[in-house]
Write a protein that holds these residues in place. Sequence first.
Motif, mmCIF file in Angstrom:
data_model
loop_
_atom_site.group_PDB
_atom_site.id
_atom_site.type_symbol
_atom_site.label_atom_id
_atom_site.label_comp_id
_atom_site.label_asym_id
_atom_site.label_seq_id
_atom_site.Cartn_x
_atom_site.Cartn_y
_atom_site.Cartn_z
ATOM 1 N N GLN A 1 -2.272 3.594 -2.480
ATOM 2 C CA GLN A 1 -2.249 4.403 -3.698
ATOM 3 C C GLN A 1 -3.627 5.005 -3.998
ATOM 4 O O GLN A 1 -3.735 6.162 -4.400
ATOM 5 N N VAL A 2 -4.677 4.209 -3.785
ATOM 6 C CA VAL A 2 -6.032 4.686 -4.080
ATOM 7 C C VAL A 2 -6.520 5.655 -3.008
ATOM 8 O O VAL A 2 -7.003 6.752 -3.308
ATOM 9 N N LEU A 3 -6.376 5.275 -1.731
ATOM 10 C CA LEU A 3 -6.954 6.083 -0.655
ATOM 11 C C LEU A 3 -6.174 7.359 -0.373
ATOM 12 O O LEU A 3 -6.721 8.300 0.207
ATOM 13 N N ALA B 1 -10.572 -2.017 4.769
ATOM 14 C CA ALA B 1 -10.317 -3.196 5.601
ATOM 15 C C ALA B 1 -8.854 -3.617 5.517
ATOM 16 O O ALA B 1 -8.260 -4.035 6.516
ATOM 17 N N ILE B 2 -8.271 -3.503 4.326
ATOM 18 C CA ILE B 2 -6.862 -3.886 4.152
ATOM 19 C C ILE B 2 -5.955 -3.046 5.050
ATOM 20 O O ILE B 2 -5.002 -3.554 5.645
ATOM 21 N N LEU B 3 -6.275 -1.755 5.185
ATOM 22 C CA LEU B 3 -5.463 -0.866 6.019
ATOM 23 C C LEU B 3 -6.003 -0.753 7.445
ATOM 24 O O LEU B 3 -5.489 0.035 8.241
ATOM 25 N N ASN B 4 -7.046 -1.542 7.745
ATOM 26 C CA ASN B 4 -7.660 -1.504 9.084
ATOM 27 C C ASN B 4 -8.122 -0.090 9.453
ATOM 28 O O ASN B 4 -7.838 0.421 10.534
ATOM 29 N N LEU B 5 -8.836 0.524 8.534
ATOM 30 C CA LEU B 5 -9.285 1.898 8.726
ATOM 31 C C LEU B 5 -10.802 1.993 8.589
ATOM 32 O O LEU B 5 -11.434 1.193 7.902
ATOM 33 N N SER B 6 -11.350 3.008 9.225
ATOM 34 C CA SER B 6 -12.748 3.354 9.010
ATOM 35 C C SER B 6 -12.849 4.138 7.703
ATOM 36 O O SER B 6 -11.910 4.853 7.323
ATOM 37 N N ARG C 1 0.205 -9.825 0.354
ATOM 38 C CA ARG C 1 -0.376 -8.914 1.352
ATOM 39 C C ARG C 1 0.258 -7.526 1.235
ATOM 40 O O ARG C 1 -0.432 -6.511 1.285
ATOM 41 N N PHE C 2 1.564 -7.485 1.048
ATOM 42 C CA PHE C 2 2.273 -6.209 0.908
ATOM 43 C C PHE C 2 1.784 -5.459 -0.331
ATOM 44 O O PHE C 2 1.580 -4.240 -0.290
ATOM 45 N N GLN C 3 1.556 -6.182 -1.437
ATOM 46 C CA GLN C 3 1.074 -5.541 -2.658
ATOM 47 C C GLN C 3 -0.338 -4.984 -2.462
ATOM 48 O O GLN C 3 -0.667 -3.906 -2.985
ATOM 49 N N GLN C 4 -1.188 -5.707 -1.727
ATOM 50 C CA GLN C 4 -2.539 -5.215 -1.436
ATOM 51 C C GLN C 4 -2.471 -3.931 -0.612
ATOM 52 O O GLN C 4 -3.227 -2.982 -0.863
ATOM 53 N N ILE C 5 -1.591 -3.902 0.378
ATOM 54 C CA ILE C 5 -1.425 -2.706 1.221
ATOM 55 C C ILE C 5 -0.992 -1.525 0.367
ATOM 56 O O ILE C 5 -1.518 -0.414 0.494
ATOM 57 N N GLU D 1 -3.919 11.623 7.272
ATOM 58 C CA GLU D 1 -2.832 11.298 8.194
ATOM 59 C C GLU D 1 -2.967 9.875 8.726
ATOM 60 O O GLU D 1 -1.979 9.159 8.864
ATOM 61 N N GLU D 2 -4.196 9.460 9.021
ATOM 62 C CA GLU D 2 -4.425 8.092 9.487
ATOM 63 C C GLU D 2 -4.103 7.082 8.388
ATOM 64 O O GLU D 2 -3.557 6.003 8.670
ATOM 65 N N ILE D 3 -4.418 7.432 7.153
ATOM 66 C CA ILE D 3 -4.102 6.551 6.026
ATOM 67 C C ILE D 3 -2.586 6.388 5.892
ATOM 68 O O ILE D 3 -2.075 5.274 5.730
ATOM 69 N N LYS D 4 -1.864 7.488 6.002
ATOM 70 C CA LYS D 4 -0.398 7.431 5.894
ATOM 71 C C LYS D 4 0.198 6.611 7.034
ATOM 72 O O LYS D 4 1.086 5.785 6.822
ATOM 73 N N GLN D 5 -0.294 6.835 8.248
ATOM 74 C CA GLN D 5 0.233 6.109 9.400
ATOM 75 C C GLN D 5 -0.036 4.611 9.279
ATOM 76 O O GLN D 5 0.841 3.790 9.562
ATOM 77 N N ALA D 6 -1.251 4.263 8.846
ATOM 78 C CA ALA D 6 -1.595 2.852 8.693
ATOM 79 C C ALA D 6 -0.722 2.196 7.625
ATOM 80 O O ALA D 6 -0.243 1.068 7.799
ATOM 81 N N PHE D 7 -0.501 2.919 6.518
ATOM 82 C CA PHE D 7 0.331 2.368 5.442
ATOM 83 C C PHE D 7 1.756 2.137 5.916
ATOM 84 O O PHE D 7 2.337 1.070 5.692
ATOM 85 N N ARG D 8 2.336 3.132 6.590
ATOM 86 C CA ARG D 8 3.727 2.990 7.054
ATOM 87 C C ARG D 8 3.860 1.811 8.019
ATOM 88 O O ARG D 8 4.806 1.027 7.933
ATOM 89 N N ARG D 9 2.900 1.703 8.931
ATOM 90 C CA ARG D 9 2.962 0.626 9.925
ATOM 91 C C ARG D 9 2.836 -0.746 9.269
ATOM 92 O O ARG D 9 3.620 -1.665 9.555
ATOM 93 N N LEU D 10 1.851 -0.893 8.376
ATOM 94 C CA LEU D 10 1.617 -2.193 7.755
ATOM 95 C C LEU D 10 2.696 -2.533 6.728
ATOM 96 O O LEU D 10 3.066 -3.705 6.575
#
Length: 202
Positions: free
Chosen positions: A50-52, A5-10, A41-45, A16-25
């Motif tokens: 790091q985990v995903l 939910a933090i990265l707005n991902l399924s 919020r930045f620390q949560q992202i 690749e989607e995880i990396k893209q979401a992280f860079r954007r957020l």
Amino acid sequence: MDYYAILNLSPAADIEEIKQAFRRLARQFHPDVAGEGSRERFQQIHQAYQVLSDPEQRRRYDAQRQSAQRQSAQRQPPPSSPAAGERRVVIRSIGPSSAEQPNPEGLKEGIARVKAAWRERKLPTAVAQAEALLKRFPNSSEAIHILALAYQRFGNHLIYEGRYQQAEAYLRKALATEPHNRELAFEIKRDLARLGIQEGSR
């Protein structure tokens, strides 16, 4: 803490989607850009990424997450004992459980098709596929989430194209589709605020 939910991902998101979401957020919520109020919020992202992004950490996190969800679903209030002389009446539901989803493989395949459309920049196609997927799996939280993301991504695309009225409509659809996703709602409200500024400058 729900890292997806933090990265707005399924939960089915690939690396690749995880990396893209992280860079954007990370760009959006970096304290140097968004101010000191965004530091937590930045620390949560960063923690979620790091985990995903680590296969072993993600595997353990997914297992814990699924176990917690099962325990929550199984947790029910204890039945009260009937008083002496009373008859206990048990009412059973004959309909299918809302938690049961037919053909889970079909759900995964549908989500994969939506993601493929995103990668090919076919955003209207992704929206149509996500809408069809939710019709097939109306009780699936993953189908709901993927549709909300499809609406949001298309809304952002329309902003860049200067189609502000349509962009607002799709962003509001995203909010209505998954209203209890606070992370997604925060992002969409920022998008709407940005859209309002652009509209005022026209």
